[in-house]
Scaffold this motif. Sequence first.
Motif, PDB file in Angstrom:
ATOM      1  N   GLY A  92     153.872  50.844  43.409  1.00  0.00           N
ATOM      2  CA  GLY A  92     155.162  50.247  44.050  1.00  0.00           C
ATOM      3  C   GLY A  92     155.843  49.379  43.066  1.00  0.00           C
ATOM      4  O   GLY A  92     155.128  49.440  41.822  1.00  0.00           O
ATOM      5  N   THR A  93     156.880  49.011  43.492  1.00  0.00           N
ATOM      6  CA  THR A  93     157.470  47.606  42.345  1.00  0.00           C
ATOM      7  C   THR A  93     156.698  47.178  41.971  1.00  0.00           C
ATOM      8  O   THR A  93     156.703  46.509  40.640  1.00  0.00           O
ATOM      9  N   THR A  94     156.325  46.236  42.751  1.00  0.00           N
ATOM     10  CA  THR A  94     155.246  44.737  42.685  1.00  0.00           C
ATOM     11  C   THR A  94     154.165  45.497  41.580  1.00  0.00           C
ATOM     12  O   THR A  94     153.930  45.017  40.171  1.00  0.00           O
ATOM     13  N   HIS A 121     164.192  39.076  43.531  1.00  0.00           N
ATOM     14  CA  HIS A 121     163.146  39.250  44.267  1.00  0.00           C
ATOM     15  C   HIS A 121     161.599  38.085  43.454  1.00  0.00           C
ATOM     16  O   HIS A 121     161.382  38.538  42.622  1.00  0.00           O
ATOM     17  N   SER A 123     158.022  38.973  43.290  1.00  0.00           N
ATOM     18  CA  SER A 123     157.345  39.994  43.083  1.00  0.00           C
ATOM     19  C   SER A 123     158.469  39.968  41.331  1.00  0.00           C
ATOM     20  O   SER A 123     157.131  40.522  40.065  1.00  0.00           O
ATOM     21  N   ASN A 169     166.956  42.861  38.302  1.00  0.00           N
ATOM     22  CA  ASN A 169     167.021  43.679  40.035  1.00  0.00           C
ATOM     23  C   ASN A 169     168.023  44.453  38.861  1.00  0.00           C
ATOM     24  O   ASN A 169     169.192  43.913  38.698  1.00  0.00           O
ATOM     25  N   ILE A 171     169.514  45.672  41.681  1.00  0.00           N
ATOM     26  CA  ILE A 171     170.217  45.142  43.105  1.00  0.00           C
ATOM     27  C   ILE A 171     169.249  44.382  43.906  1.00  0.00           C
ATOM     28  O   ILE A 171     168.802  44.324  43.879  1.00  0.00           O
ATOM     29  N   ASN A 173     168.264  42.212  46.457  1.00  0.00           N
ATOM     30  CA  ASN A 173     168.069  42.901  47.817  1.00  0.00           C
ATOM     31  C   ASN A 173     168.367  41.336  48.898  1.00  0.00           C
ATOM     32  O   ASN A 173     168.708  41.959  50.182  1.00  0.00           O
ATOM     33  N   ASP A 198     164.192  46.030  37.798  1.00  0.00           N
ATOM     34  CA  ASP A 198     164.059  46.220  39.206  1.00  0.00           C
ATOM     35  C   ASP A 198     164.962  47.045  40.006  1.00  0.00           C
ATOM     36  O   ASP A 198     165.691  47.253  40.479  1.00  0.00           O
ATOM     37  N   ALA A 200     164.528  48.634  42.648  1.00  0.00           N
ATOM     38  CA  ALA A 200     163.535  48.648  43.805  1.00  0.00           C
ATOM     39  C   ALA A 200     164.597  48.463  45.025  1.00  0.00           C
ATOM     40  O   ALA A 200     164.760  49.135  45.953  1.00  0.00           O
ATOM     41  N   GLN A 201     165.961  48.625  44.930  1.00  0.00           N
ATOM     42  CA  GLN A 201     166.774  48.401  45.794  1.00  0.00           C
ATOM     43  C   GLN A 201     168.373  49.019  45.103  1.00  0.00           C
ATOM     44  O   GLN A 201     169.190  49.696  46.204  1.00  0.00           O
ATOM     45  N   SER A 221     160.120  51.130  44.149  1.00  0.00           N
ATOM     46  CA  SER A 221     159.296  51.951  45.160  1.00  0.00           C
ATOM     47  C   SER A 221     159.926  53.249  45.846  1.00  0.00           C
ATOM     48  O   SER A 221     161.014  53.454  46.460  1.00  0.00           O
ATOM     49  N   HIS A 223     158.936  53.556  49.470  1.00  0.00           N
ATOM     50  CA  HIS A 223     159.901  53.221  50.652  1.00  0.00           C
ATOM     51  C   HIS A 223     161.191  53.259  50.509  1.00  0.00           C
ATOM     52  O   HIS A 223     161.271  52.707  51.582  1.00  0.00           O
ATOM     53  N   LYS A 224     161.273  52.799  49.768  1.00  0.00           N
ATOM     54  CA  LYS A 224     163.097  52.316  49.842  1.00  0.00           C
ATOM     55  C   LYS A 224     164.013  53.556  49.868  1.00  0.00           C
ATOM     56  O   LYS A 224     165.136  53.725  49.981  1.00  0.00           O
TER      57      LYS A 224
END
Length: 404
Positions: A92-94, A121, A123, A169, A171, A173, A198, A200-201, A221, A223-224
């Motif tokens: 994942g992103t982290t 974030h 992370s 990032n 976007i 979060n 990043d 993730a968002q 990630s 899961h997003k």
Amino acid sequence: MLNADHIRKDFPILSRQVNGKPLVYFDNAATSQTPQQVIDVIVDYYSNYNANIHRGVHTLSQEATDKYEAARNTIQKHFNAKHNYEIILTAGTTESINLVAQGFTSLLKEGDEIIVSALEHHSNIVPWQMLCERTGAVLKVIPMNLEGELIMEAYNALLSDRTKLVFVNHISNALGTINPIEYIIEKAHAVGAAVLIDGAQSCPHIKPDVQALDVDFYVASAHKMCGPTGVGLLYGKEEWLNKLPPYQGGGEMIDQVSFEKTTYAGLPHKFEAGTPNICGGIAFGAAVDYMNAIGFEAIATYENELLAYGTQRLLEIEGLKIYGTSANKTSVISFNLEGIHPYDVGTLLDKMGIAVRTGHHCTQPIMDFFKIPGTVRASFSFYNTKAEIDALVEGVKKAKMMLS
Ligand code: PMP
């Protein structure tokens, strides 16, 4: 035109009840829900071809390898990477950020500078602070304004020939702000610094083109974006991935091993030690296909409508303040009710079946900037509806009455 009522039927979880009320799921920025099409892929994997990949001559192993590599190709196309071996599948992103931060240990020296933004974030902060501790590099921060936007004049002033890396990032979060990453990348490159974005968002809202952006690293990630947890991506330009040393040692990432000397595999395997999340990787590909079938333009148009409607409706409530008021933002509304702790609002909303996130959202520096302990965050996805926003507004009004 996106039909959310129709799309919702793909998501079994959306028809469940929570505390006797229909679930209203507004915690999409933390994790998105999973459509039946992706659940089916997961069940199919464990029902029909569960096997370890890349090293088996038997049929199941071959099938699993083919599907895993096909998913990598799907992800490559989606992000428009030049080569499929520039897509590293991670947890994942982290993990992706930690992989790059660890890799830069041998590339930085004392006095080098790396730049983060005030909107990150944890992370995308902590791994770089650890990198600074290891190398003596100095962390600089792009500040933000009261709208929750990064101040580009201040960014320009931070850049110099000492700058080696910028990580921001796409976007936020916590606030939903869309950062001007094209500008940030261009300016960083002008002083010879690399850039990690990043995503993730952004991955559930925007289809990024890593070649057009000319970005050096892009992380996200699954899961997003309607995929499972525990899997994500690191995109890296080939030249950068070749420069970075392996992140972890183990099986899969080697070419030859002897007790005297080990040589490493080429990309992408150099960064994929051990048995990966095989099912997760395949389901990540299915999630990308699912979202593309709906279409990112349609998703953005619809979610912007939800954002405008939700903002207008929530602002009808006296004493409600929204944090993050940039005109350039995605469907995230972070707010507080005057004099009321966000945790109390979130707890009462849960009793009404409404899932929001409360707290600092792993962005304590943003909360410190606004001098608040946290916010209530409602984040909308393409499967949410205006009727659900109405339920949220009624819920917040009730919570306000009970807590005032
Ligand atoms: N960056 C941002 C902007 C995020 O929103 C998140 C998840 N909340 C992460 C990084 C970390 O992602 P993950 O927990 O999937 O590694």
